[in-house]
Motif scaffolding. Structure first.
Motif, PDB file in Angstrom:
ATOM      1  N   ALA A  18      -6.115  -6.283   8.531  1.00 14.31           N
ATOM      2  CA  ALA A  18      -6.797  -6.571   7.259  1.00 14.31           C
ATOM      3  C   ALA A  18      -5.880  -6.260   6.081  1.00 14.31           C
ATOM      4  O   ALA A  18      -5.857  -6.987   5.087  1.00 14.31           O
ATOM      5  CB  ALA A  18      -8.081  -5.777   7.163  1.00 14.31           C
ATOM      6  N   SER A  19      -5.123  -5.191   6.185  1.00 17.81           N
ATOM      7  CA  SER A  19      -4.187  -4.839   5.123  1.00 17.81           C
ATOM      8  C   SER A  19      -3.063  -5.862   5.024  1.00 17.81           C
ATOM      9  O   SER A  19      -2.636  -6.235   3.929  1.00 17.81           O
ATOM     10  CB  SER A  19      -3.617  -3.445   5.394  1.00 17.81           C
ATOM     11  OG  SER A  19      -2.757  -3.064   4.365  1.00 17.81           O
ATOM     12  N   ALA A  24      -7.890  -5.621   2.775  1.00 16.35           N
ATOM     13  CA  ALA A  24      -8.335  -4.233   2.851  1.00 16.35           C
ATOM     14  C   ALA A  24      -8.563  -3.703   1.436  1.00 16.35           C
ATOM     15  O   ALA A  24      -7.721  -3.881   0.558  1.00 16.35           O
ATOM     16  CB  ALA A  24      -7.289  -3.381   3.558  1.00 16.35           C
ATOM     17  N   PRO A  25      -9.696  -3.068   1.188  1.00 16.41           N
ATOM     18  CA  PRO A  25      -9.949  -2.527  -0.149  1.00 16.41           C
ATOM     19  C   PRO A  25      -9.137  -1.264  -0.408  1.00 16.41           C
ATOM     20  O   PRO A  25      -9.067  -0.374   0.432  1.00 16.41           O
ATOM     21  CB  PRO A  25     -11.451  -2.216  -0.129  1.00 16.41           C
ATOM     22  CG  PRO A  25     -11.773  -2.023   1.297  1.00 16.41           C
ATOM     23  CD  PRO A  25     -10.821  -2.875   2.085  1.00 16.41           C
ATOM     24  N   PHE A  26      -8.496  -1.213  -1.556  1.00 16.57           N
ATOM     25  CA  PHE A  26      -7.745  -0.041  -1.968  1.00 16.57           C
ATOM     26  C   PHE A  26      -8.388   0.524  -3.228  1.00 16.57           C
ATOM     27  O   PHE A  26      -8.668  -0.198  -4.174  1.00 16.57           O
ATOM     28  CB  PHE A  26      -6.280  -0.395  -2.249  1.00 16.57           C
ATOM     29  CG  PHE A  26      -5.525  -0.742  -1.007  1.00 16.57           C
ATOM     30  CD1 PHE A  26      -5.084   0.250  -0.144  1.00 16.57           C
ATOM     31  CD2 PHE A  26      -5.262  -2.058  -0.688  1.00 16.57           C
ATOM     32  CE1 PHE A  26      -4.393  -0.062   1.001  1.00 16.57           C
ATOM     33  CE2 PHE A  26      -4.573  -2.388   0.459  1.00 16.57           C
ATOM     34  CZ  PHE A  26      -4.132  -1.393   1.316  1.00 16.57           C
ATOM     35  N   VAL A  27      -8.617   1.820  -3.234  1.00 12.22           N
ATOM     36  CA  VAL A  27      -9.264   2.485  -4.360  1.00 12.22           C
ATOM     37  C   VAL A  27      -8.194   2.871  -5.367  1.00 12.22           C
ATOM     38  O   VAL A  27      -7.154   3.420  -5.002  1.00 12.22           O
ATOM     39  CB  VAL A  27     -10.035   3.736  -3.879  1.00 12.22           C
ATOM     40  CG1 VAL A  27     -10.686   4.444  -5.050  1.00 12.22           C
ATOM     41  CG2 VAL A  27     -11.061   3.358  -2.847  1.00 12.22           C
ATOM     42  N   GLY A  40      -5.808  -6.842  -2.486  1.00 13.14           N
ATOM     43  CA  GLY A  40      -4.608  -7.424  -3.045  1.00 13.14           C
ATOM     44  C   GLY A  40      -3.431  -7.199  -2.131  1.00 13.14           C
ATOM     45  O   GLY A  40      -3.542  -6.542  -1.093  1.00 13.14           O
ATOM     46  N   GLY A  41      -2.303  -7.735  -2.518  1.00 12.98           N
ATOM     47  CA  GLY A  41      -1.117  -7.617  -1.689  1.00 12.98           C
ATOM     48  C   GLY A  41      -1.246  -8.517  -0.477  1.00 12.98           C
ATOM     49  O   GLY A  41      -2.006  -9.479  -0.458  1.00 12.98           O
ATOM     50  N   GLY A  42      -0.534  -8.185   0.552  1.00 16.54           N
ATOM     51  CA  GLY A  42      -0.630  -8.956   1.777  1.00 16.54           C
ATOM     52  C   GLY A  42       0.014 -10.323   1.652  1.00 16.54           C
ATOM     53  O   GLY A  42       0.775 -10.593   0.727  1.00 16.54           O
ATOM     54  N   ARG A  43      -0.328 -11.169   2.549  1.00 12.64           N
ATOM     55  CA  ARG A  43       0.251 -12.509   2.608  1.00 12.64           C
ATOM     56  C   ARG A  43      -0.703 -13.517   1.979  1.00 12.64           C
ATOM     57  O   ARG A  43      -1.804 -13.747   2.464  1.00 12.64           O
ATOM     58  CB  ARG A  43       0.563 -12.854   4.055  1.00 12.64           C
ATOM     59  CG  ARG A  43       1.582 -11.855   4.592  1.00 12.64           C
ATOM     60  CD  ARG A  43       1.975 -12.088   5.987  1.00 12.64           C
ATOM     61  NE  ARG A  43       2.916 -11.025   6.378  1.00 12.64           N
ATOM     62  CZ  ARG A  43       3.247 -10.782   7.611  1.00 12.64           C
ATOM     63  NH1 ARG A  43       2.748 -11.504   8.594  1.00 12.64           N
ATOM     64  NH2 ARG A  43       4.089  -9.813   7.884  1.00 12.64           N
TER      65      ARG A  43
END
Length: 106
Positions: A18-19, A24-27, A40-43
């Motif tokens: 997921a990341s 994936a949710p990041f706080v 955000g991030g990822g592909r």
């Protein structure tokens, strides 16, 4: 698209995949300030393909449609619920490749 963008599919756990997809949710927090979780991030190409697949899934796939409606009726914003469906899709695909089992329709 999924296999081309993520050759690691089937080798990582659900959180890592997921990341990698950017789902994936990041706080965001700093000291006493508490922000909201964001993805955000990822592909990017993978996330776009998952978004379109999730849109199709909430219309056609019975279990994923019920999952989406449950989240929306629980008060989640529609986009948050849609991203949750996308994350569930990539998790299902990861498990299918890991266990070497075909798709089993609902």
């Amino acid at each position: 698209t999924f296999l081309a963008e993520v050759p690691e599919l089937g080798a990582l756990n659900r959180r890592q995949i997921a990341s990698l997809a950017g789902l994936a949710p990041f706080v965001r927090q700093s000291g006493r300030w508490k922000g909201r979780s964001k993805i955000g991030g990822g592909r990017t190409a993978l996330r776009a393909a998952l978004y379109m697949a999730a849109l199709s899934a909430i219309r056609c796939h019975t279990k994923l449609k019920l999952f989406y409606r449950h989240l929306v009726s629980a008060g989640k914003p529609k986009m948050v619920a849609l991203i949750a469906v996308a994350r569930k899709l990539i998790t299902i695909l990861n498990a299918m490749l890991r266990d070497r089992k075909p798709w089993q329709p609902a």
